[in-house]
Design a protein around this motif. Structure first.
Motif, PDB file in Angstrom:
ATOM      1  N   GLU A  40      11.163  -7.591  -3.446  1.00 31.28           N
ATOM      2  CA  GLU A  40      10.958  -7.856  -4.888  1.00 31.28           C
ATOM      3  C   GLU A  40       9.668  -7.828  -5.479  1.00 31.28           C
ATOM      4  OE1 GLU A  40      13.009 -10.840  -8.160  1.00 31.28           O
ATOM      5  OE2 GLU A  40      12.391 -11.428  -6.254  1.00 31.28           O
ATOM      6  N   ASP A  41       9.200  -7.254  -6.477  1.00 28.58           N
ATOM      7  CA  ASP A  41       7.839  -7.131  -7.084  1.00 28.58           C
ATOM      8  C   ASP A  41       7.755  -8.101  -8.239  1.00 28.58           C
ATOM      9  OD1 ASP A  41       8.686  -6.206  -9.478  1.00 28.58           O
ATOM     10  OD2 ASP A  41       7.876  -4.119  -9.230  1.00 28.58           O
ATOM     11  N   GLU A  42       6.529  -8.575  -8.724  1.00 28.16           N
ATOM     12  CA  GLU A  42       6.644  -9.699  -9.729  1.00 28.16           C
ATOM     13  C   GLU A  42       7.274  -9.470 -11.100  1.00 28.16           C
ATOM     14  OE1 GLU A  42       2.122  -9.661  -9.567  1.00 28.16           O
ATOM     15  OE2 GLU A  42       1.899 -11.309  -8.358  1.00 28.16           O
ATOM     16  N   GLN A  43       7.531  -8.206 -11.224  1.00 26.63           N
ATOM     17  CA  GLN A  43       8.392  -7.822 -12.459  1.00 26.63           C
ATOM     18  C   GLN A  43       9.805  -7.619 -12.043  1.00 26.63           C
ATOM     19  OE1 GLN A  43       5.334  -5.856 -11.610  1.00 26.63           O
ATOM     20  NE2 GLN A  43       4.494  -7.406 -12.927  1.00 26.63           N
ATOM     21  N   GLY A  44      10.464  -8.227 -10.897  1.00 30.80           N
ATOM     22  CA  GLY A  44      11.774  -8.212 -10.716  1.00 30.80           C
ATOM     23  C   GLY A  44      12.327  -6.896 -10.232  1.00 30.80           C
ATOM     24  N   ALA A  45      11.521  -5.920  -9.991  1.00 32.33           N
ATOM     25  CA  ALA A  45      12.087  -4.496  -9.700  1.00 32.33           C
ATOM     26  C   ALA A  45      12.449  -4.757  -8.082  1.00 32.33           C
ATOM     27  CB  ALA A  45      10.990  -3.523  -9.575  1.00 32.33           C
ATOM     28  N   LEU A  46      13.387  -3.938  -7.534  1.00 28.85           N
ATOM     29  CA  LEU A  46      13.703  -3.947  -6.380  1.00 28.85           C
ATOM     30  C   LEU A  46      13.320  -2.821  -5.457  1.00 28.85           C
ATOM     31  CD1 LEU A  46      17.504  -5.581  -6.600  1.00 28.85           C
ATOM     32  CD2 LEU A  46      15.111  -6.809  -6.057  1.00 28.85           C
ATOM     33  N   TYR A  47      12.936  -2.901  -4.315  1.00 30.43           N
ATOM     34  CA  TYR A  47      12.547  -1.860  -3.347  1.00 30.43           C
ATOM     35  C   TYR A  47      13.414  -1.977  -2.064  1.00 30.43           C
ATOM     36  CZ  TYR A  47       8.599  -1.984  -6.512  1.00 30.43           C
ATOM     37  OH  TYR A  47       7.969  -1.885  -7.964  1.00 30.43           O
ATOM     38  N   LEU A  48      14.083  -1.059  -1.753  1.00 27.97           N
ATOM     39  CA  LEU A  48      14.843  -1.173  -0.551  1.00 27.97           C
ATOM     40  C   LEU A  48      14.254   0.294   0.312  1.00 27.97           C
ATOM     41  CD1 LEU A  48      17.515  -1.546   1.184  1.00 27.97           C
ATOM     42  CD2 LEU A  48      18.523   0.277   0.153  1.00 27.97           C
ATOM     43  N   GLY A  72       0.961  -1.180   0.071  1.00 27.30           N
ATOM     44  CA  GLY A  72      -0.157   0.015  -0.012  1.00 27.30           C
ATOM     45  C   GLY A  72       0.825   1.275  -0.007  1.00 27.30           C
ATOM     46  N   LEU A  73       1.847   1.191   0.764  1.00 25.30           N
ATOM     47  CA  LEU A  73       2.918   2.509   0.867  1.00 25.30           C
ATOM     48  C   LEU A  73       3.331   2.695  -0.380  1.00 25.30           C
ATOM     49  CD1 LEU A  73       4.336   4.987   2.136  1.00 25.30           C
ATOM     50  CD2 LEU A  73       5.805   3.276   3.197  1.00 25.30           C
ATOM     51  N   ILE A  74       4.005   1.494  -0.862  1.00 26.56           N
ATOM     52  CA  ILE A  74       4.983   1.641  -2.309  1.00 26.56           C
ATOM     53  C   ILE A  74       3.841   1.965  -3.423  1.00 26.56           C
ATOM     54  CG2 ILE A  74       6.228   0.561  -3.967  1.00 26.56           C
ATOM     55  CD1 ILE A  74       7.168  -1.229  -1.590  1.00 26.56           C
ATOM     56  N   THR A  75       2.524   1.447  -3.473  1.00 27.62           N
ATOM     57  CA  THR A  75       1.805   1.987  -4.363  1.00 27.62           C
ATOM     58  C   THR A  75       1.376   3.265  -4.313  1.00 27.62           C
ATOM     59  OG1 THR A  75       0.627  -0.311  -4.623  1.00 27.62           O
ATOM     60  CG2 THR A  75      -0.714   1.347  -5.295  1.00 27.62           C
ATOM     61  N   THR A  76       1.235   3.719  -3.155  1.00 27.27           N
ATOM     62  CA  THR A  76       0.822   5.413  -2.936  1.00 27.27           C
ATOM     63  C   THR A  76       1.958   6.159  -3.572  1.00 27.27           C
ATOM     64  OG1 THR A  76      -0.629   4.763  -1.378  1.00 27.27           O
ATOM     65  CG2 THR A  76       0.128   6.986  -1.283  1.00 27.27           C
ATOM     66  N   LYS A  89       1.153   3.673  -9.003  1.00 26.18           N
ATOM     67  CA  LYS A  89       0.819   2.423  -9.619  1.00 26.18           C
ATOM     68  C   LYS A  89       0.811   1.142  -8.777  1.00 26.18           C
ATOM     69  CE  LYS A  89       5.597   1.372 -11.336  1.00 26.18           C
ATOM     70  NZ  LYS A  89       6.572   1.118 -12.314  1.00 26.18           N
ATOM     71  N   LYS A  90      -0.176   0.264  -8.846  1.00 24.10           N
ATOM     72  CA  LYS A  90      -0.260  -0.838  -8.288  1.00 24.10           C
ATOM     73  C   LYS A  90       1.036  -1.880  -8.101  1.00 24.10           C
ATOM     74  CE  LYS A  90      -2.368  -4.222  -6.245  1.00 24.10           C
ATOM     75  NZ  LYS A  90      -2.596  -3.977  -4.611  1.00 24.10           N
ATOM     76  N   ILE A  91       1.504  -1.961  -6.823  1.00 23.04           N
ATOM     77  CA  ILE A  91       2.835  -3.039  -6.767  1.00 23.04           C
ATOM     78  C   ILE A  91       2.296  -4.079  -6.047  1.00 23.04           C
ATOM     79  CG2 ILE A  91       4.989  -2.913  -5.745  1.00 23.04           C
ATOM     80  CD1 ILE A  91       4.881  -1.257  -8.178  1.00 23.04           C
TER      81      ILE A  91
END
Length: 326
Positions: free
Chosen positions: A66-74, A29-33, A37-39
């Motif tokens: 890691e999201d479903e597309q392989g992007a990384l979120y630190l 929810g935080l990342i999407t906000t 875009k939906k994460i």
């Protein structure tokens, strides 16, 4: 009258509760906000240790997803002042770029990295509470933005050069307490106050209201959480005390020495000009000496509490060599 529901701080939740797959929805929810875009988080990856120990108040909290597309979120939460935090953000993102590509792979396999930083201190100078940074290339003569070719857009499945580079978000959560209907402002309010109002409707906050309740915690979790709160209070008190004592002692000594020197020079020279200059110079010198003595005094206190040299330097302005001699 029913007691108001209480919730755990987000930094502690990142240490314990949000690492459970059932609670990913809060982080999503935080990342999407933030990104607009939906994460959907696929899994959490190994990141820096978040051990609890006697020096826990000095440790930052981090989480890597890691999201479903392989992007990384630190995602990092920082409670203590750190002068070089901008460089730390760069280091963290750069490290992920190199760690998550296998030797021999082509550069087209480099992952997209998002660095999300929640800071509870005054980082830099700026009036806003959310900042976004990305990489663009602009022409020196025409100021045009360098774009991807049609083939590159198709191959990398992105629209702009900046989509290939790490992006940075800074959420300054130390002094925001205004409730709003805007989803991002709701999240900043929750990060700052720890309160989740009944009408919160930003992505992830309705789930956070259920999952972050203090009333739902075990006794062990409560003990750990209260230790964390104590450590945060001690850290902030040390910083505030050092600054306040330095200012107060500097003012007091500046006034005393300024008056004394002003009277002495005024009597000798017999001129009002001498008194004024003496008081002004005395105040300035006294204030400077007083503030330095106060900084030395508080540096000793922080050193005794176990603060590292870099942290003491950032708060007091003393050099590492001076602090080592204390």
């Amino acid at each position: 009258m029913q007691d108001k529901e209480q919730y755990v701080r987000f930094d502690w939740a990142m240490k314990r509760l949000l690492r459970d797959k059932a609670n990913y929805v809060v982080l999503e929810g935080l990342i999407t906000t933030l990104l607009g875009k939906k994460i959907t988080i696929k899994k959490l990856l190994e990141s820096e240790s978040n051990q609890e120990n006697d020096n826990d108040k000095q440790n930052r909290v981090d989480l890597l997803a890691e999201d479903e597309q392989g992007a990384l979120y630190l995602m990092e939460v920082q409670n203590e002042t750190e002068v070089a935090y901008f460089q730390r953000m760069l280091f963290g993102a750069s490290k992920l770029v190199t760690e998550y590509i296998n030797r021999g792979q082509g550069y087209e396999n480099i992952r997209k990295v998002y660095s999300i930083n929640i800071v509870y201190f005054n980082l830099g100078q700026g009036k806003d509470y959310v900042y976004h940074g990305k990489t663009e290339f602009r022409g020196l003569h025409d100021n045009d933005i360098l774009e991807l070719s049609p083939f590159q857009r198709q191959k990398f499945e992105v629209d702009a050069v900046s989509d290939l580079y790490p992006e940075y978000y800074i959420l300054k959560a130390n002094d925001f307490n205004k409730w709003s209907k805007e989803p991002l402002e709701q999240w900043i309010y929750v990060l700052c106050t720890g309160d989740i109002p009944d009408d919160a409707n930003a992505p992830g906050l309705s789930e956070a209201r259920e999952k972050l309740r203090i009333a739902h915690m075990t006794k062990s979790e409560l003990n750990s959480y209260y230790r964390h709160l104590d450590n945060v209070v001690i850290l902030r008190d040390n910083i505030d005390t050092a600054r306040a004592e330095g200012k107060a002692e500097g003012r007091a000594e500046g006034r005393a020495e300024g008056k004394a020197e002003g009277r002495a020079e005024g009597r000798v020279e017999g001129r009002a000009e001498g008194r004024a200059e003496g008081r002004a110079e005395g105040r300035a010198e006294g204030r400077a000496e007083g503030e330095r003595e106060a900084m030395i005094k508080n540096a000793r206190k922080m050193k005794a509490l176990g603060a590292d040299v870099a942290f003491i330097t950032s708060v007091t302005g003393l050099s590492e060599a001076e602090i080592q001699l204390l």
